[in-house]
Scaffold this active site. Sequence first.
Site, PDB file in Angstrom:
ATOM      1  N   ILE A  91       0.830  -1.204   0.000  1.00  0.00           N
ATOM      2  CA  ILE A  91       0.000   0.000   0.000  1.00  0.00           C
ATOM      3  C   ILE A  91       0.864   1.254   0.000  1.00  0.00           C
ATOM      4  O   ILE A  91       0.624   2.192  -0.771  1.00  0.00           O
ATOM      5  CB  ILE A  91      -0.947   0.018   1.221  1.00  0.00           C
ATOM      6  CG1 ILE A  91      -1.853  -1.216   1.203  1.00  0.00           C
ATOM      7  CG2 ILE A  91      -1.783   1.288   1.236  1.00  0.00           C
ATOM      8  CD1 ILE A  91      -2.767  -1.297   0.013  1.00  0.00           C
ATOM      9  N   LYS A 104     -10.598  -5.745  10.040  1.00  0.00           N
ATOM     10  CA  LYS A 104     -10.420  -6.653  11.184  1.00  0.00           C
ATOM     11  C   LYS A 104     -10.472  -5.898  12.511  1.00  0.00           C
ATOM     12  O   LYS A 104     -10.505  -6.515  13.583  1.00  0.00           O
ATOM     13  CB  LYS A 104      -9.107  -7.414  11.043  1.00  0.00           C
ATOM     14  CG  LYS A 104      -9.124  -8.379   9.862  1.00  0.00           C
ATOM     15  CD  LYS A 104      -7.774  -8.991   9.603  1.00  0.00           C
ATOM     16  CE  LYS A 104      -7.853  -9.970   8.426  1.00  0.00           C
ATOM     17  NZ  LYS A 104      -8.292  -9.331   7.162  1.00  0.00           N
ATOM     18  N   VAL A 140      -6.614  -6.748   0.577  1.00  0.00           N
ATOM     19  CA  VAL A 140      -6.086  -6.098  -0.619  1.00  0.00           C
ATOM     20  C   VAL A 140      -5.493  -7.166  -1.532  1.00  0.00           C
ATOM     21  O   VAL A 140      -4.553  -7.871  -1.160  1.00  0.00           O
ATOM     22  CB  VAL A 140      -5.018  -5.046  -0.264  1.00  0.00           C
ATOM     23  CG1 VAL A 140      -4.478  -4.385  -1.523  1.00  0.00           C
ATOM     24  CG2 VAL A 140      -5.614  -4.000   0.674  1.00  0.00           C
TER      25      VAL A 140
END
Length: 606
Positions: free
Chosen positions: A287, A405, A443
């Site tokens: 990311i 989460k 992702v």
Amino acid sequence: MTHRQRLSLFIVIDSCIVFMTIFISRFLVNSDFHIVTAEIWMSSLVLLLGHHLFAIKLGLYYKSWEYASVGELVIILKAVSYSVMLAGVFQQVIIQTVHVRLLLITWLLHLLLIGGSRFVWRVYLDSLNKEKQKKKRTLIVGAGSAGTMVVRQLVKNKQSELYPVAFIDDNVSKQHLDILGVRVVGGLDSIDWVVSDLKIDNIIIAIPSLTKKQLHRISKACVKTRVKTQTLPMLEDLVTGKVSVNQFQDVKIESLLGREPVDMDMQSVAKYVTNKTVLITGAGGSIGSEIARQITGFAPKQLILLGHGENSIYSISVELKEQFPTTKTLFITEIADIQDAEKMMRVMKHYAPDVVYHAAAHKHVPLMEHNPEEAVKNNVIGTINVARAASDNHVNTFVMISSDKAVNPTSVMGATKKLAESIVQYMNEQSATTFVAVRFGNVLGSRGSVIPLFKKQIEAGGPVTVTDPEMVRYFMTIPEASRLVIQAGALAKGGEVFVLDMGKPVRIVDLAKNLITLSGYSLDDIDIAYTGIRPGEKLFEELLTKEEVHEEQVYPKIYVGKTSSPYFQEIERLLATSHELNKHELRSELIYLANKKVDKTLSVSS
């Protein structure tokens, strides 16, 4: 030979055969060629017209004779029989005399010569196309300019392992046409029988301008055939010469998510990024590195790439310099650990960034279950260090990357992310810096995600391991996740938790099956093994709790959760005593605190 040339050749050959057979039959019956009456001439004409009529009606001229079987022989039998029967009807009605022996011998000769001509054609093709037989029979989806270009290149390129045999196109006006010798056999709804009937080995989607939704529809249809599917490179890459038309790419699994990507509000992002100093923690990760790529496009003054791993930071810095050779952005690398509060303070003070994207974190659920103290150090203490350094050095906007989460967490990783969100919300109340968090699901393609693992297992021949057949997850792509993070900075007012509308959750086992098929294997080739739910995992994840949900979108496909009361004092108390707890006790305390509903009187501390 083109389809039109092939069709013309068969019509000429069949015309000669049909025209000759009745005269040969007459000779065999009467042993004299001179006894040819007007009746015979008219019968031969009716026989000729009838043959072509039934041949076209039964699709005789459209069959691929190099792969002929019993079905094709039955069609020849029908066409010949119907045409001879028509000639018999003609003789009965017009001439009023049916020459039974003549028609019977004509039928036998007709059947022998028409079938024999196809057999000779097949032998000719077999001898001519030995190399083609070694190639993969390829179906081209899209009979437009790109598809035509693909066929032309595949036919010309003798080294290619692919050979085009048919087009699929939903444009009705193109169907049944011949393009460069390759026929448009039908629309997308006929792809199943086309793949089966034509013995297709490979599918190429040759429509570079497809939207995400259109590609999803086509990809799903192709996956059902269990044939390896590839796509044409991006149109701009073809035009600029970066890749050639025959450099096909495997269909990406994200194509099956069926969701259009989130677009950024370019003006609002540019306003807070362009010509500013931006710092990214965890810049070498999946990311963090994608945020760096997208941010560079907005021309910040300085981009500080901060990370613990020297190799990953070096790689992204080199990539950015190569990808943006003309940018005026100054790329700065900082090898640092966010657990080092003093170093974080020095970095922030030295560069005085305007924007901080906090992407550094431990995210692997099972590993953090076994190492809760490390999750606390990195995800909680590390976040405190970066957030305090940002606040003390007057950073304008601080965006932290969280996880789904963190919602009703049952794992150490989820609990530490929930506490990190609370820290960010607490800091927003205490500081002039605007603090926000961005929460999203799994992702695709990121390090530690299921896709790289599945691909590795498929390459090894399987089995592909799935924890539970009922496990579902929300998925998004790396670029989508990064765009959400960047857009959140522009939307931030302070204290929010931004969430992407990720569509419907996807079953992990379906993801595995699709990836097996897209890789060119069948489910018989690669087994799927169920390993059981791992410690800390849930069968499904949530993006917001009931208390956090806002119905309206603050930006297309982006929601903002209601801010919950931060409980920084209790987090500090846990951190102060965490070294005294064993792993089991620390895990229990983390999950208890992350799920605790705290009164607002605990939300602020001095």
